[in-house]
Scaffold this motif. Sequence first.
Motif, PDB file in Angstrom:
ATOM      1  N   SER A 118       0.825  -1.203   0.000  1.00  0.00           N
ATOM      2  CA  SER A 118       0.000   0.000   0.000  1.00  0.00           C
ATOM      3  C   SER A 118       0.864   1.260   0.000  1.00  0.00           C
ATOM      4  CB  SER A 118      -0.908  -0.012   1.229  1.00  0.00           C
ATOM      5  OG  SER A 118      -1.574   1.220   1.366  1.00  0.00           O
ATOM      6  N   LYS A 120      -0.221   4.041   1.307  1.00  0.00           N
ATOM      7  CA  LYS A 120      -0.629   4.858   2.448  1.00  0.00           C
ATOM      8  C   LYS A 120       0.582   5.176   3.321  1.00  0.00           C
ATOM      9  CE  LYS A 120      -5.142   2.553   2.942  1.00  0.00           C
ATOM     10  NZ  LYS A 120      -5.960   1.718   3.869  1.00  0.00           N
ATOM     11  N   ASP A 121       0.384   6.071   4.266  1.00  0.00           N
ATOM     12  CA  ASP A 121       1.429   6.323   5.250  1.00  0.00           C
ATOM     13  C   ASP A 121       1.653   5.055   6.073  1.00  0.00           C
ATOM     14  OD1 ASP A 121       3.068   8.579   6.708  1.00  0.00           O
ATOM     15  OD2 ASP A 121       2.125   7.396   8.290  1.00  0.00           O
ATOM     16  N   SER A 123       1.975   4.643   9.119  1.00  0.00           N
ATOM     17  CA  SER A 123       1.148   4.604  10.327  1.00  0.00           C
ATOM     18  C   SER A 123      -0.259   4.103  10.045  1.00  0.00           C
ATOM     19  CB  SER A 123       1.075   5.997  10.964  1.00  0.00           C
ATOM     20  OG  SER A 123       0.443   6.919  10.082  1.00  0.00           O
ATOM     21  N   GLU A 124      -0.653   4.115   8.768  1.00  0.00           N
ATOM     22  CA  GLU A 124      -1.976   3.650   8.362  1.00  0.00           C
ATOM     23  C   GLU A 124      -1.915   2.296   7.645  1.00  0.00           C
ATOM     24  OE1 GLU A 124      -3.346   6.844   5.923  1.00  0.00           O
ATOM     25  OE2 GLU A 124      -3.899   8.108   7.628  1.00  0.00           O
ATOM     26  N   GLY A 125      -0.779   1.633   7.767  1.00  0.00           N
ATOM     27  CA  GLY A 125      -0.625   0.325   7.139  1.00  0.00           C
ATOM     28  C   GLY A 125       0.084   0.350   5.807  1.00  0.00           C
ATOM     29  N   ASN A 183       4.788  -3.699   6.778  1.00  0.00           N
ATOM     30  CA  ASN A 183       3.409  -3.718   6.274  1.00  0.00           C
ATOM     31  C   ASN A 183       3.240  -4.377   4.916  1.00  0.00           C
ATOM     32  OD1 ASN A 183       2.583  -2.406   8.616  1.00  0.00           O
ATOM     33  ND2 ASN A 183       2.800  -0.371   7.708  1.00  0.00           N
TER      34      ASN A 183
END
Length: 251
Positions: A118, A120-121, A123-125, A183
């Motif tokens: 992903s 995403k950041d 911290s968001e996975g 992640n």
Amino acid sequence: MRQLITILLWCFVVTAEAIAQDVLIVADEIPAMQVLTQALKAQEGISTRVVFQNDLPNSLTGYRAVIVYIHKDIDSGSEKAFIQYAKNGGKLLVLHHSISSAKRKNAEWFPFLGIDLSKKDVSEGGYKYVGDITMEVVNLAPDHFITSNKITYDASIAYTREGQSEEKNLPGFVLPNTEAFLNHDLQKSRTILLGFKMKDATGKVWMQDRSAWCMPVEKGWVFYSQPGHSSTDFANPIYTRIIANAVIYKF
């Protein structure tokens, strides 16, 4: 004439058997693989051949296993060859950065492996690589052949599995000055073998059950292991024993 034919047939059988025992390593960083080849030979008598992608054999059929250790791009032709080899009954071992952001542009690689990275950041996975860390690798499948055969772990590591709250001391080993991938999004069912624990530059401790896994793919099988940033990772005899076990494992 009959004797000559017999000799030629015998040579063909011997050659075919020899090829079947070989492991092909496809890499773009050779020194680390030289360390691995020496370890596989010493630990299990496994013979190997190391090639770049542009020297990939026309057929991968007959190799006991194929190891992929590619940091940069995986060519579409190589991608298809690896996937077909596994689906047709081969044993494909995917190491370290063979799952990394550079492979996002490959059409088939991540869907085949059941992986998403992903954007995403973190911290968001979202996916992120973190360098210059000490990685503690823990055994999450103590009854599995790959993580147990001829292995004595030299560390006891405090670890909490994903989705659980209880901390346990688990057997493992430590790799200094290496790199972690955070992640990996595992989107298909698989057998989880190893987890990792590391601390990033902010002091945050990460523990993820995603350091090594294996899964069937049609007639074949895939093994992935995340460690392998440099030659020093492959100098660890516990880690190379795990890879040797993956090569000889009967799936």
